[in-house]
Design a protein around this motif. Structure first.
Motif, short mmCIF file in Angstrom:
data_model
loop_
_atom_site.label_atom_id
_atom_site.label_comp_id
_atom_site.label_asym_id
_atom_site.label_seq_id
_atom_site.Cartn_x
_atom_site.Cartn_y
_atom_site.Cartn_z
N MET A 1 0.83 -1.20 0.00
CA MET A 1 0.00 0.00 0.00
C MET A 1 0.87 1.26 0.00
SD MET A 1 -3.10 0.92 2.59
CE MET A 1 -4.09 2.41 2.35
N LEU A 2 1.95 1.23 0.80
CA LEU A 2 2.85 2.39 0.86
C LEU A 2 3.54 2.60 -0.48
CD1 LEU A 2 4.45 1.91 4.40
CD2 LEU A 2 2.90 3.74 3.68
N VAL A 3 3.96 1.51 -1.12
CA VAL A 3 4.59 1.63 -2.43
C VAL A 3 3.61 2.22 -3.43
CG1 VAL A 3 5.52 0.32 -4.37
CG2 VAL A 3 6.24 -0.23 -2.04
N ALA A 4 2.35 1.76 -3.38
CA ALA A 4 1.33 2.28 -4.30
C ALA A 4 1.11 3.76 -4.07
CB ALA A 4 0.02 1.52 -4.11
N LEU A 5 1.08 4.18 -2.80
CA LEU A 5 0.88 5.60 -2.50
C LEU A 5 2.05 6.43 -3.00
CD1 LEU A 5 -0.62 5.41 1.12
CD2 LEU A 5 -1.82 5.88 -1.02
N CYS A 6 3.27 5.90 -2.84
CA CYS A 6 4.45 6.64 -3.31
C CYS A 6 4.43 6.80 -4.82
CB CYS A 6 5.71 5.91 -2.87
SG CYS A 6 6.02 5.99 -1.09
N VAL A 7 3.99 5.73 -5.51
CA VAL A 7 3.94 5.79 -6.97
C VAL A 7 2.85 6.74 -7.43
CG1 VAL A 7 3.43 4.44 -9.04
CG2 VAL A 7 4.91 3.50 -7.27
N CYS A 8 1.69 6.68 -6.73
CA CYS A 8 0.53 7.44 -7.19
C CYS A 8 0.58 8.91 -6.80
CB CYS A 8 -0.75 6.82 -6.62
SG CYS A 8 -1.08 5.16 -7.26
N PHE A 9 1.35 9.27 -5.80
CA PHE A 9 1.37 10.65 -5.33
C PHE A 9 2.72 11.29 -5.62
CE2 PHE A 9 -1.51 9.05 -1.69
CZ PHE A 9 -2.56 8.91 -2.58
N PRO A 10 2.99 11.70 -6.84
CA PRO A 10 4.26 12.34 -7.15
C PRO A 10 4.38 13.66 -6.41
CG PRO A 10 2.71 12.58 -8.98
CD PRO A 10 2.08 11.64 -8.00
N GLU A 11 5.62 14.14 -6.20
CA GLU A 11 5.87 15.34 -5.43
C GLU A 11 5.22 16.56 -6.07
OE1 GLU A 11 9.98 15.80 -4.74
OE2 GLU A 11 10.22 13.93 -3.64
N ALA A 12 5.05 16.54 -7.37
CA ALA A 12 4.51 17.71 -8.06
C ALA A 12 3.00 17.87 -7.86
CB ALA A 12 4.82 17.62 -9.54
N ARG A 13 2.35 16.87 -7.28
CA ARG A 13 0.90 16.95 -7.13
C ARG A 13 0.53 18.05 -6.14
NH1 ARG A 13 -2.85 13.86 -8.88
NH2 ARG A 13 -1.34 12.27 -9.46
N ALA A 14 -0.45 18.85 -6.49
CA ALA A 14 -0.87 19.96 -5.63
C ALA A 14 -1.72 19.45 -4.48
CB ALA A 14 -1.66 20.97 -6.45
N VAL A 15 -1.77 20.24 -3.41
CA VAL A 15 -2.60 19.94 -2.25
C VAL A 15 -3.60 21.08 -2.07
CG1 VAL A 15 -2.67 19.46 0.22
CG2 VAL A 15 -0.73 18.66 -1.14
N ILE A 16 -4.88 20.73 -2.03
CA ILE A 16 -5.95 21.72 -1.86
C ILE A 16 -6.55 21.53 -0.48
CG2 ILE A 16 -8.17 22.53 -2.71
CD1 ILE A 16 -7.35 21.48 -5.47
N TYR A 17 -6.60 22.61 0.31
CA TYR A 17 -7.09 22.54 1.68
C TYR A 17 -8.50 23.11 1.79
CZ TYR A 17 -2.28 21.52 3.10
OH TYR A 17 -1.04 20.95 3.25
N PHE A 18 -9.37 22.39 2.48
CA PHE A 18 -10.66 22.90 2.94
C PHE A 18 -10.56 22.96 4.46
CE2 PHE A 18 -11.55 21.25 -1.23
CZ PHE A 18 -12.53 22.08 -1.75
N GLU A 19 -10.39 24.13 5.00
CA GLU A 19 -10.10 24.26 6.43
C GLU A 19 -10.68 25.55 7.02
OE1 GLU A 19 -5.83 24.37 6.79
OE2 GLU A 19 -5.60 25.91 5.24
N ASP A 20 -11.85 25.95 6.52
CA ASP A 20 -12.44 27.20 6.98
C ASP A 20 -13.59 26.99 7.96
OD1 ASP A 20 -14.26 26.08 5.28
OD2 ASP A 20 -14.55 27.86 4.02
N GLY A 21 -13.90 25.73 8.31
CA GLY A 21 -15.00 25.48 9.22
C GLY A 21 -16.36 25.59 8.56
N GLY A 22 -16.40 25.69 7.22
CA GLY A 22 -17.66 25.83 6.50
C GLY A 22 -18.10 24.53 5.85
N ALA A 23 -19.16 24.63 5.05
CA ALA A 23 -19.71 23.48 4.32
C ALA A 23 -19.48 23.69 2.83
CB ALA A 23 -21.19 23.33 4.61
N HIS A 24 -19.01 22.65 2.14
CA HIS A 24 -18.66 22.76 0.73
C HIS A 24 -19.25 21.59 -0.05
CE1 HIS A 24 -15.56 25.79 1.71
NE2 HIS A 24 -15.42 25.07 2.82
N ASN A 25 -19.90 21.87 -1.16
CA ASN A 25 -20.39 20.86 -2.09
C ASN A 25 -19.43 20.78 -3.28
OD1 ASN A 25 -22.70 20.31 -0.55
ND2 ASN A 25 -23.84 21.95 -1.54
N ILE A 26 -18.89 19.61 -3.53
CA ILE A 26 -17.93 19.43 -4.62
C ILE A 26 -18.58 18.58 -5.70
CG2 ILE A 26 -15.65 18.60 -5.26
CD1 ILE A 26 -14.75 19.06 -2.39
N GLY A 27 -18.93 19.22 -6.80
CA GLY A 27 -19.58 18.52 -7.90
C GLY A 27 -18.72 18.50 -9.15
N TYR A 28 -17.43 18.60 -8.97
CA TYR A 28 -16.48 18.66 -10.08
C TYR A 28 -15.29 17.77 -9.73
CZ TYR A 28 -14.86 22.14 -6.72
OH TYR A 28 -14.49 22.76 -5.56
#
Length: 219
Positions: free
Chosen positions: A9-36
């Protein structure tokens, strides 16, 4: 077996998550609908003042990697490639799919009531509740609890019932029916002695069992 699966599982995660992948944070204490779709890592966590953030992954969306932290919550009826719940995070899967190997730990709570879910690893005092859908494989470790609600349970392979008649020991395949009467088969591939995998009969079954007990006592 445990070390082999976790290493894979760790090997798969390392392969699937390259360093260049961006990280998007939802951390405002609000509610968000993601339809995309988001082809990046999505982290959901409490706001700086401690308020939980909630996200709803809607049908038609695809999130590459969803990470639920703190007491924040996610409801999933769309698709997620990989998911991890930790630090008291809460996840409800009511449809859609979780495609890859996913996990829950550190007192998190996950509920699966519908949808298609890949292999799931539980550990760290987490709780996984399953009452519908499909699960490709279960790996229960380190003080985690898995509760499976249904009826007509049958054990295959190396599975057996503990003395309470509900706790499942060993590894193999559990079959039965969900509350909507659809059949299921869950491969229990790892089941540590420190974990608890419990099959709970639906309320109707419990009621019938209770009535049977009364009749037997009357006889």
């Amino acid at each position: 077996m445990k070390r082999t699966f976790l290493l894979s599982m760790l090997v798969a995660l390392c392969v699937c998550f390259p360093e260049a992948r961006a990280v998007i944070y939802f951390e405002d204490g609000g509610a968000h609908n993601i339809g995309y779709s988001i082809d990046d890592d999505v982290v959901v966590r409490n706001s700086s003042s401690g308020f939980p953030t909630t996200v709803e992954i809607l049908p038609g969306s695809l999130i590459y990697y969803l990470w639920i932290n703190d007491t924040s919550q996610a409801t999933i009826s769309g698709s997620v490639s990989y998911l991890r719940a930790q630090n008291n995070g809460q996840v409800a899967i009511s449809g859609g799919s979780v495609i890859g190997a996913s996990s829950s730990d550190q007192n998190s709570q996950v509920t699966i009531s519908s949808g298609s879910v890949g292999a799931w690893v539980t550990y760290g005092n987490s709780q996984l509740n399953i009452s519908g859908g499909s699960l490709a494989g279960l790996h229960a470790h380190s003080n985690s609890t898995v509760i499976i609600e249904g009826s007509d349970f049958e054990l295959f392979g190396g599975l057996s019932w503990d003395i309470d008649g509900q706790t499942i020991l060993g590894t193999g395949t559990l079959t039965g029916r969900w509350l909507d009467n659809t059949s299921f088969a869950i491969p229990i591939e790892e089941n540590d002695l420190s974990a608890a995998v419990i099959a709970v009969p639906e309320p109707t079954t419990l009621l019938l069992l209770g009535m049977s007990g009364i009749l037997i006592r009357k006889r």
